[in-house]
Every structure is written in C-alpha cells, then in structure tokens.
Design a protein around this motif. Structure first.
Motif, PDB file in Angstrom:
ATOM      1  N   SER A 161       0.832  -1.203   0.000  1.00 25.00           N
ATOM      2  CA  SER A 161       0.000   0.000   0.000  1.00 25.00           C
ATOM      3  C   SER A 161       0.865   1.251   0.000  1.00 25.00           C
ATOM      4  O   SER A 161       2.014   1.229   0.437  1.00 25.00           O
ATOM      5  CB  SER A 161      -0.938   0.017   1.208  1.00 25.00           C
ATOM      6  N   VAL A 162       0.259   2.332  -0.514  1.00 25.78           N
ATOM      7  CA  VAL A 162       0.944   3.626  -0.567  1.00 25.78           C
ATOM      8  C   VAL A 162      -0.064   4.694  -0.181  1.00 25.78           C
ATOM      9  O   VAL A 162      -1.179   4.715  -0.688  1.00 25.78           O
ATOM     10  CB  VAL A 162       1.469   3.941  -1.984  1.00 25.78           C
ATOM     11  N   ALA A 163       0.330   5.586   0.717  1.00 21.79           N
ATOM     12  CA  ALA A 163      -0.492   6.736   1.088  1.00 21.79           C
ATOM     13  C   ALA A 163       0.345   7.986   0.880  1.00 21.79           C
ATOM     14  O   ALA A 163       1.412   8.131   1.471  1.00 21.79           O
ATOM     15  CB  ALA A 163      -0.936   6.634   2.546  1.00 21.79           C
ATOM     16  N   ALA A 164      -0.124   8.872  -0.004  1.00 23.97           N
ATOM     17  CA  ALA A 164       0.593  10.118  -0.295  1.00 23.97           C
ATOM     18  C   ALA A 164      -0.264  11.288   0.149  1.00 23.97           C
ATOM     19  O   ALA A 164      -1.471  11.306  -0.095  1.00 23.97           O
ATOM     20  CB  ALA A 164       0.884  10.218  -1.785  1.00 23.97           C
ATOM     21  N   VAL A 165       0.351  12.278   0.815  1.00 26.09           N
ATOM     22  CA  VAL A 165      -0.362  13.457   1.300  1.00 26.09           C
ATOM     23  C   VAL A 165       0.344  14.694   0.760  1.00 26.09           C
ATOM     24  O   VAL A 165       1.454  15.024   1.193  1.00 26.09           O
ATOM     25  CB  VAL A 165      -0.418  13.490   2.848  1.00 26.09           C
ATOM     26  N   ALA A 166      -0.307  15.369  -0.179  1.00 26.51           N
ATOM     27  CA  ALA A 166       0.294  16.539  -0.825  1.00 26.51           C
ATOM     28  C   ALA A 166       0.583  17.658   0.176  1.00 26.51           C
ATOM     29  O   ALA A 166       1.618  18.323   0.075  1.00 26.51           O
ATOM     30  CB  ALA A 166      -0.610  17.052  -1.943  1.00 26.51           C
ATOM     31  N   ASP A 167      -0.312  17.870   1.129  1.00 23.68           N
ATOM     32  CA  ASP A 167      -0.146  18.974   2.089  1.00 23.68           C
ATOM     33  C   ASP A 167       1.152  18.879   2.887  1.00 23.68           C
ATOM     34  O   ASP A 167       1.764  19.900   3.201  1.00 23.68           O
ATOM     35  CB  ASP A 167      -1.322  19.024   3.064  1.00 23.68           C
ATOM     36  N   THR A 168       1.557  17.661   3.219  1.00 22.08           N
ATOM     37  CA  THR A 168       2.768  17.481   4.023  1.00 22.08           C
ATOM     38  C   THR A 168       3.959  17.028   3.184  1.00 22.08           C
ATOM     39  O   THR A 168       5.101  17.116   3.644  1.00 22.08           O
ATOM     40  CB  THR A 168       2.538  16.430   5.126  1.00 22.08           C
ATOM     41  N   GLY A 169       3.676  16.488   1.979  1.00 22.23           N
ATOM     42  CA  GLY A 169       4.744  15.942   1.152  1.00 22.23           C
ATOM     43  C   GLY A 169       5.209  14.583   1.623  1.00 22.23           C
ATOM     44  O   GLY A 169       6.222  14.071   1.161  1.00 22.23           O
ATOM     45  N   LEU A 170       4.453  13.968   2.539  1.00 18.34           N
ATOM     46  CA  LEU A 170       4.849  12.670   3.073  1.00 18.34           C
ATOM     47  C   LEU A 170       4.169  11.540   2.323  1.00 18.34           C
ATOM     48  O   LEU A 170       2.985  11.608   2.005  1.00 18.34           O
ATOM     49  CB  LEU A 170       4.528  12.583   4.563  1.00 18.34           C
ATOM     50  N   VAL A 171       4.943  10.503   2.049  1.00 18.42           N
ATOM     51  CA  VAL A 171       4.442   9.319   1.374  1.00 18.42           C
ATOM     52  C   VAL A 171       4.808   8.113   2.238  1.00 18.42           C
ATOM     53  O   VAL A 171       5.981   7.885   2.532  1.00 18.42           O
ATOM     54  CB  VAL A 171       5.065   9.173  -0.027  1.00 18.42           C
ATOM     55  N   THR A 172       3.783   7.354   2.646  1.00 17.62           N
ATOM     56  CA  THR A 172       3.991   6.177   3.471  1.00 17.62           C
ATOM     57  C   THR A 172       3.825   4.941   2.596  1.00 17.62           C
ATOM     58  O   THR A 172       2.803   4.786   1.941  1.00 17.62           O
ATOM     59  CB  THR A 172       2.983   6.141   4.637  1.00 17.62           C
ATOM     60  N   VAL A 173       4.834   4.083   2.610  1.00 14.51           N
ATOM     61  CA  VAL A 173       4.824   2.878   1.787  1.00 14.51           C
ATOM     62  C   VAL A 173       4.939   1.661   2.695  1.00 14.51           C
ATOM     63  O   VAL A 173       5.854   1.570   3.507  1.00 14.51           O
ATOM     64  CB  VAL A 173       5.993   2.883   0.782  1.00 14.51           C
ATOM     65  N   VAL A 174       3.998   0.735   2.535  1.00 23.01           N
ATOM     66  CA  VAL A 174       4.044  -0.539   3.251  1.00 23.01           C
ATOM     67  C   VAL A 174       4.422  -1.593   2.221  1.00 23.01           C
ATOM     68  O   VAL A 174       3.795  -1.692   1.167  1.00 23.01           O
ATOM     69  CB  VAL A 174       2.686  -0.873   3.905  1.00 23.01           C
ATOM     70  N   SER A 175       5.463  -2.360   2.543  1.00 22.33           N
ATOM     71  CA  SER A 175       5.949  -3.372   1.597  1.00 22.33           C
ATOM     72  C   SER A 175       6.339  -4.640   2.337  1.00 22.33           C
ATOM     73  O   SER A 175       6.534  -4.644   3.555  1.00 22.33           O
ATOM     74  CB  SER A 175       7.141  -2.826   0.819  1.00 22.33           C
ATOM     75  N   ALA A 176       6.468  -5.716   1.576  1.00 21.47           N
ATOM     76  CA  ALA A 176       6.817  -7.014   2.138  1.00 21.47           C
ATOM     77  C   ALA A 176       8.231  -7.018   2.722  1.00 21.47           C
ATOM     78  O   ALA A 176       8.520  -7.729   3.674  1.00 21.47           O
ATOM     79  CB  ALA A 176       6.679  -8.093   1.074  1.00 21.47           C
TER      80      ALA A 176
END
Length: 83
Positions: free
Chosen positions: A45-60
């Motif tokens: 999964s990937v969650a990107a938030v433009a307001d903060t510039g943070l991208v959270t990536v969950v990987s195996a």
C-alpha cells in the motif's frame, strides 16, 4: 495455512517507510505518486499526502531507495529522502 493466516503473517512482517517528496500540490499528484510506487515489487500500500509531502509505503520487505527515487521521478516529483 489459510488465506487469513497468510495475510496476517504477511502484515506482521511488513515494512513501513515514510518518504518526503517535493512538488505534490493536489490529489492528482498524490495519485500519480501512489500509482508509480504501487508498481514496485512487494509494495502492499501507498499513502501520499500533498499537504505534508509525506508518502507512506508498506511493503513485504525494505525497498531499494534508488527504486523508490526512480518511481517518484517517473511520476514527475522529487524524492528528498526518508522522513
């Protein structure tokens, strides 16, 4: 092992990384980054938030930072590094 047990085991072994990306300004930007990063092997999964510039990536497993950088670049943005 059941599918439910397999999913739980995979979730327990997942790696979460948060990256700082510059240039995202809207939902379209978030979607472009999500799409490119989701295409990397092992990404759950990937969650990107433009307001903060943070991208959270969950990987195996932990991702190669150069592969992440290339995917973000392909989306048209710049990876600053891990947040």
């Amino acid at each position: 092992m059941t599918t439910e047990t397999n999913a739980k085991t995979n979730a327990e072994n997942a790696t979460t990384a948060v990256y700082k990306v510059t240039g995202m300004t809207c939902g379209h930007c978030e979607g472009a980054v999500r799409e490119e990063l989701s295409a990397l092997d092992g990404v759950a999964s990937v969650a990107a938030v433009a307001d903060t510039g943070l991208v959270t990536v969950v990987s195996a497993a932990p991702l190669d930072e150069e592969a992440v950088r290339a995917a973000v670049d392909e989306a048209g943005y710049e990876l600053v590094g891990r947040a």
